[in-house]
Design a protein around this motif. Structure first.
Motif, mmCIF file in Angstrom:
data_model
loop_
_atom_site.group_PDB
_atom_site.id
_atom_site.type_symbol
_atom_site.label_atom_id
_atom_site.label_comp_id
_atom_site.label_asym_id
_atom_site.label_seq_id
_atom_site.Cartn_x
_atom_site.Cartn_y
_atom_site.Cartn_z
ATOM 1 N N ALA A 11 20.674 47.990 14.897
ATOM 2 C CA ALA A 11 19.311 47.930 14.371
ATOM 3 C C ALA A 11 18.691 49.310 14.534
ATOM 4 N N ASP A 13 15.318 51.925 13.554
ATOM 5 C CA ASP A 13 14.009 52.191 12.953
ATOM 6 C C ASP A 13 13.727 53.685 13.029
ATOM 7 N N ASN A 40 18.193 48.349 8.867
ATOM 8 C CA ASN A 40 16.838 48.885 8.910
ATOM 9 C C ASN A 40 15.893 47.824 8.349
ATOM 10 N N ILE A 41 14.928 47.413 9.163
ATOM 11 C CA ILE A 41 13.977 46.394 8.721
ATOM 12 C C ILE A 41 12.643 47.067 8.422
ATOM 13 N N ALA A 109 11.068 41.621 11.684
ATOM 14 C CA ALA A 109 12.279 42.204 12.272
ATOM 15 C C ALA A 109 13.145 41.157 12.974
ATOM 16 N N LYS A 112 14.773 38.850 10.258
ATOM 17 C CA LYS A 112 15.644 39.592 9.351
ATOM 18 C C LYS A 112 16.897 40.121 10.046
ATOM 19 N N LEU A 113 16.802 40.486 11.318
ATOM 20 C CA LEU A 113 18.000 40.927 12.043
ATOM 21 C C LEU A 113 18.991 39.774 12.163
ATOM 22 N N VAL A 143 11.556 41.607 20.115
ATOM 23 C CA VAL A 143 12.533 41.494 19.031
ATOM 24 C C VAL A 143 13.926 41.293 19.623
#
Length: 164
Positions: A11, A13, A40-41, A109, A112-113, A143
């Motif tokens: 993950a 960012d 990438n969210i 996040a 979606k992850l 998260v």
């Protein structure tokens, strides 16, 4: 599936925290022949293009490392890799002989992850831990904590120790 061609997700960012997690994954997990996939969210994108509306559900196509430096391509996905992350990835691609790809998702996040794990699909996921204080974590929720508890693949949380 053996060790050949594993899909290792990280993950990202493009913060220092995600760079540390990425470096950890490269140093400790990634082997020759693996696919290193950056997840990438982005916060919800309100884009009128049909292509983007489709991607909001499925995520972007897998983007090859060669396109990470192309400002037009990155702008289309609403993301901008930092020079340090690109340097780490270039080195990993050459030294470890791995395929580096990125997939962009839009939305929350945490959810979606977990979706990315099944969608890509990933064999394992590495996430950074920002180390929020107890109060912020209680309000925002973590998260990394959510993903550890809801992901369908093993998750490694790489702690970032801030020197503050």
């Amino acid at each position: 599936m053996g060790d050949e061609g594993r899909k290792i997700g990280v993950a990202v960012d493009f913060s220092i925290c995600s760079r540390i997690a990425l470096q950890w994954a490269i140093n400790n997990l990634v082997k020759k022949g693996d696919h290193l996939i950056l997840v990438n969210i982005r916060p919800d994108a309100h884009n009128e293009e049909t292509e983007m509306q489709l991607w909001e559900v499925t995520g972007s196509p897998l983007i090859p490392l060669s396109e990470f430096r192309d400002a037009h391509v990155m702008k289309k996905y609403g993301t901008k890799p930092d020079p340090e992350t690109l340097e780490i990835l270039d080195l990993a691609a050459v030294q470890k002989e791995v395929v580096v790809l990125m997939k962009v998702f839009w939305g929350d996040a945490r959810e979606k992850l977990c979706e990315a794990v099944d969608n890509i699909p990933l064999d394992t996921l590495v996430v950074g831990n920002r180390g929020l204080g107890k109060l912020k974590r209680a309000i925002l929720g973590s998260v990394s904590n959510y993903v550890v508890n809801h992901s369908s693949c093993p998750v490694t949380v790489v702690k970032y120790a801030d020197n503050a």
